[in-house]
Scaffold this motif. Sequence first.
Motif, short mmCIF file in Angstrom:
data_model
loop_
_atom_site.label_atom_id
_atom_site.label_comp_id
_atom_site.label_asym_id
_atom_site.label_seq_id
_atom_site.Cartn_x
_atom_site.Cartn_y
_atom_site.Cartn_z
N GLU A 23 0.82 -1.21 0.00
CA GLU A 23 0.00 0.00 0.00
C GLU A 23 0.86 1.26 0.00
OE1 GLU A 23 -3.93 -1.99 2.12
OE2 GLU A 23 -2.62 -0.70 3.30
N GLY A 25 3.77 1.39 -1.39
CA GLY A 25 4.27 1.44 -2.76
C GLY A 25 3.25 2.03 -3.72
N GLU A 26 1.99 1.64 -3.56
CA GLU A 26 0.92 2.21 -4.40
C GLU A 26 0.83 3.72 -4.21
OE1 GLU A 26 -2.68 0.23 -3.38
OE2 GLU A 26 -1.96 -1.74 -4.00
N THR A 27 0.93 4.15 -2.97
CA THR A 27 0.87 5.58 -2.69
C THR A 27 2.02 6.32 -3.36
OG1 THR A 27 -0.23 5.17 -0.57
CG2 THR A 27 0.80 7.33 -0.87
N LEU A 28 3.21 5.78 -3.24
CA LEU A 28 4.39 6.45 -3.79
C LEU A 28 4.39 6.48 -5.31
CD1 LEU A 28 7.10 5.06 -1.35
CD2 LEU A 28 6.18 7.39 -1.41
N ARG A 29 3.66 5.58 -5.93
CA ARG A 29 3.57 5.61 -7.39
C ARG A 29 2.64 6.71 -7.89
NH1 ARG A 29 4.33 0.04 -6.62
NH2 ARG A 29 2.11 -0.42 -6.47
N SER A 30 1.78 7.21 -7.01
CA SER A 30 0.82 8.23 -7.43
C SER A 30 0.98 9.56 -6.70
CB SER A 30 -0.61 7.72 -7.24
OG SER A 30 -0.86 7.41 -5.87
N ASP A 32 3.92 12.21 -4.25
CA ASP A 32 5.32 12.47 -3.93
C ASP A 32 5.75 11.80 -2.64
OD1 ASP A 32 5.62 14.01 -6.19
OD2 ASP A 32 5.14 15.89 -5.16
N LEU A 56 11.28 -0.11 -0.79
CA LEU A 56 10.52 1.11 -1.01
C LEU A 56 11.47 2.29 -1.03
CD1 LEU A 56 7.67 0.56 1.62
CD2 LEU A 56 7.38 0.46 -0.88
N ASP A 57 11.04 3.38 -1.61
CA ASP A 57 11.80 4.63 -1.51
C ASP A 57 11.47 5.27 -0.16
OD1 ASP A 57 13.11 7.00 -1.72
OD2 ASP A 57 12.17 7.64 -3.60
N ARG A 60 10.96 8.96 0.96
CA ARG A 60 9.72 9.68 0.68
C ARG A 60 8.60 9.26 1.63
NH1 ARG A 60 8.80 7.72 -5.02
NH2 ARG A 60 6.86 8.95 -4.88
N SER A 125 -1.47 7.90 4.97
CA SER A 125 -1.65 6.99 3.83
C SER A 125 -2.04 5.58 4.29
CB SER A 125 -0.37 6.91 3.00
OG SER A 125 0.12 8.19 2.68
#
Length: 223
Positions: A23, A25-30, A32, A56-57, A60, A125
């Motif tokens: 989840e 990861g999904e947030t970070l793809r959409s 910042d 994960l990054d 961020r 998030s």
Amino acid sequence: MEFHTYPDRDMMMLRVSQRIAAELGETLRSADRATLSVPGGTTPGPVFDTLSGADLDWSRVAVMLNDERWVPEDNPRSNTALLRRRLLTGRAAEATLVPLYARTPAPEDALDALSDGIRPHLPISVLLLGMGADMHTASLFPGADKLAQAMAPDAPPLMALRAEAAGEPRITLTLPVLRAALRVHVLITGAEKRAALEHARKLPPEQAPIAAMLDHAQVHWAE
């Protein structure tokens, strides 16, 4: 509420950590940035251990506790210290810790500054909550001195609460902040807490604060 039962605690901790990582990861793809809020105590420790290695990054990701005991980090009851040892390590060491403690005599002395620190990271998030056998979550304890204010729609993001069951004074995210989280997970173990959760569903939130979170939560349980 969606209720997930696992064959054992190890499997539950692994699956929950994987779900949270996915989840985030999904947030970070959409977006910042992403914000993860987690409970203290020892129960979620295995989730933290696995999650800290997620690919994960983390630079961020902001991490904040649901609540904190008003004790310094060198106190064995400090949730912040536990978070540093078990989650903010490995890959997750790059995450930003959003503090819920400051070295002031009382939590009220630091509320304004700590609130200013969390506002840029809202809404949450991914929110992971625990629950006590008394049906409290975060530091929203039944019978706490300012529970009604902390659960009101116009509550500030952070409040200091005191309750007999809490021990030390606490600082906690309030109900509006918790309910605004985009994804909510509740982690519980054992027969006593499962029975408490079922009982909470029949009670008003002022008697069972966890009940205020169950309508849009994923609940994870193992014996």
